[in-house]
Design a protein around this motif. Structure first.
Motif, PDB file in Angstrom:
ATOM      1  N   THR A   1       4.112   0.569 -25.975  1.00 40.70           N
ATOM      2  CA  THR A   1       5.281   0.551 -25.094  1.00 40.70           C
ATOM      3  C   THR A   1       5.818  -0.863 -24.947  1.00 40.70           C
ATOM      4  OG1 THR A   1       3.783   0.428 -23.189  1.00 40.70           O
ATOM      5  CG2 THR A   1       4.639   2.605 -23.772  1.00 40.70           C
TER       6      THR A   1
ATOM      7  N   ASP B   1       8.839   0.745 -21.590  1.00 45.81           N
ATOM      8  CA  ASP B   1       9.199   2.156 -21.409  1.00 45.81           C
ATOM      9  C   ASP B   1       8.660   2.659 -20.068  1.00 45.81           C
ATOM     10  OD1 ASP B   1       9.674   3.205 -24.645  1.00 45.81           O
ATOM     11  OD2 ASP B   1       8.475   1.408 -24.309  1.00 45.81           O
ATOM     12  N   ASP B   2       9.559   3.124 -19.205  1.00 42.75           N
ATOM     13  CA  ASP B   2       9.164   3.641 -17.887  1.00 42.75           C
ATOM     14  C   ASP B   2       8.276   2.652 -17.135  1.00 42.75           C
ATOM     15  OD1 ASP B   2      10.460   6.176 -18.260  1.00 42.75           O
ATOM     16  OD2 ASP B   2       8.813   6.719 -19.601  1.00 42.75           O
ATOM     17  N   GLY B   3       8.469   1.369 -17.405  1.00 42.32           N
ATOM     18  CA  GLY B   3       7.710   0.330 -16.728  1.00 42.32           C
ATOM     19  C   GLY B   3       6.393  -0.033 -17.385  1.00 42.32           C
ATOM     20  N   PHE B   4       6.026   0.659 -18.482  1.00 43.38           N
ATOM     21  CA  PHE B   4       4.757   0.389 -19.156  1.00 43.38           C
ATOM     22  C   PHE B   4       4.936  -0.616 -20.287  1.00 43.38           C
ATOM     23  CE2 PHE B   4       3.997   4.651 -17.411  1.00 43.38           C
ATOM     24  CZ  PHE B   4       2.757   4.469 -16.825  1.00 43.38           C
ATOM     25  N   THR B   5       3.907  -1.423 -20.490  1.00 40.47           N
ATOM     26  CA  THR B   5       3.864  -2.350 -21.618  1.00 40.47           C
ATOM     27  C   THR B   5       2.492  -2.260 -22.265  1.00 40.47           C
ATOM     28  OG1 THR B   5       5.442  -3.884 -20.598  1.00 40.47           O
ATOM     29  CG2 THR B   5       4.045  -4.750 -22.373  1.00 40.47           C
TER      30      THR B   5
ATOM     31  N   HIS C   1       1.232   7.374 -22.368  1.00 39.37           N
ATOM     32  CA  HIS C   1       2.687   7.502 -22.462  1.00 39.37           C
ATOM     33  C   HIS C   1       3.066   8.151 -23.790  1.00 39.37           C
ATOM     34  CE1 HIS C   1       6.952   6.333 -22.678  1.00 39.37           C
ATOM     35  NE2 HIS C   1       6.881   6.173 -21.367  1.00 39.37           N
ATOM     36  N   GLU C   2       4.181   8.878 -23.791  1.00 42.95           N
ATOM     37  CA  GLU C   2       4.650   9.548 -25.007  1.00 42.95           C
ATOM     38  C   GLU C   2       4.794   8.588 -26.177  1.00 42.95           C
ATOM     39  OE1 GLU C   2       6.437  12.603 -27.489  1.00 42.95           O
ATOM     40  OE2 GLU C   2       5.168  12.646 -25.699  1.00 42.95           O
TER      41      GLU C   2
END
Length: 269
Positions: A238, A241-245, A251-252
């Protein structure tokens, strides 16, 4: 696979950390022509990773659990350890009687060779020796690792040397863990800076870098006989994405990976 194992050389390439969406976008846009030329219909198959980070995913892959098609199953596997009750072992599956695919192929007469990339293959500590320790022959140099902007070229050079040193009659299972997609990858995008860091765009540029050189690897792997090749990601990652790294999370973008397998024909003399 029962017709392939024993007659073909085998190549397994994990494009470590490659996201499915980036891989598919680049294939559709004609930005990875050398890889796309081998993809069925010019497209990657969408699959689910068996793990969310390198160590877990490769432990599963080496046990015969390649990324699973992202459609309802069950899906017959190419390789499987023999055990009662398996719902994904079919007549077409090559079944081995050892704890893992690598030793199973060795028992079938293959020379098993690992060319490592990310830290889990660097053999510099006990943890980094587990996965390469499965192979009869393992290679890792700092030039193969994630900080190197020429990592894939260095890995291919070693692969060419490995193939050239083998007797013609010796079957080969060659595994290459490609580190170029993994963070840091900013240096693959012209104009990018260390301060700006990695992004989806630098990730894409890293895949373009791999594509520019992958033909050499395919040529080496198929230089002696037909070669069955598997090219896939072990997990995605990520970039906000949606705050994720990063990865090792649910996560998808981490669980969805590109996959392909195909035959490589030796070049005519």
């Amino acid at each position: 696979m029962n017709e392939i194992v024993g007659s073909h050389d085998l190549l397994l390439v994990t494009l470590d950390t490659l996201r499915y969406d980036v891989a598919q976008e680049l294939a559709a846009a004609g930005r990875i022509p050398h890889l796309a030329a081998h993809l069925p219909g010019g497209r990657w198959e969408r699959r689910h990773a068996p793990g969310s980070f390198t160590y877990a995913s490769h432990q599963a892959i080496f046990a015969g659990f390649l990324p699973t098609p992202a459609t309802p199953g069950p899906h017959p596997r190419l390789f499987a350890a023999r055990f009662a009750g398996s719902e994904t072992t079919a007549d077409s599956t090559w079944v081995f009687d050892t704890p893992d695919l690598v030793s199973g192929l060795a028992a079938a007469g293959y020379r098993t060779v690992c060319i490592g990339g990310v830290g889990f293959f660097n053999q510099q500590a006990p943890l980094g020796s587990v996965l390469p320790g499965m192979f009869q022959e393992s290679h890792w140099e700092p030039e193969f690792g994630v900080p190197s902007p020429t990592s894939f070229e260095a890995q291919i050079t070693r692969a060419e040397q490995v193939v050239a040193a083998l007797p013609d009659e010796q079957r080969l299972f060659l595994f290459v863990n490609v580190s170029a997609l993994h963070q840091p990858n900013w240096f693959h995008l012209p104009g990018a800076t260390r301060e700006a860091g990695d992004s989806r765009r630098t990730h894409a540029a890293a895949l373009e870098y791999v594509d520019r050189h992958v033909g050499r690897l395919f040529a080496a792997a198929s230089s002696r006989r037909r070669c069955f090749a598997i090219v896939c990601s072990d997990h995605g990652t990520t970039y906000g994405d949606d705050g994720f790294t990063g990865h090792r999370l649910g996560h998808e973008a981490v669980w969805t990976v590109p996959y392909a397998h195909f035959l490589l024909e030796p070049e005519a003399p």
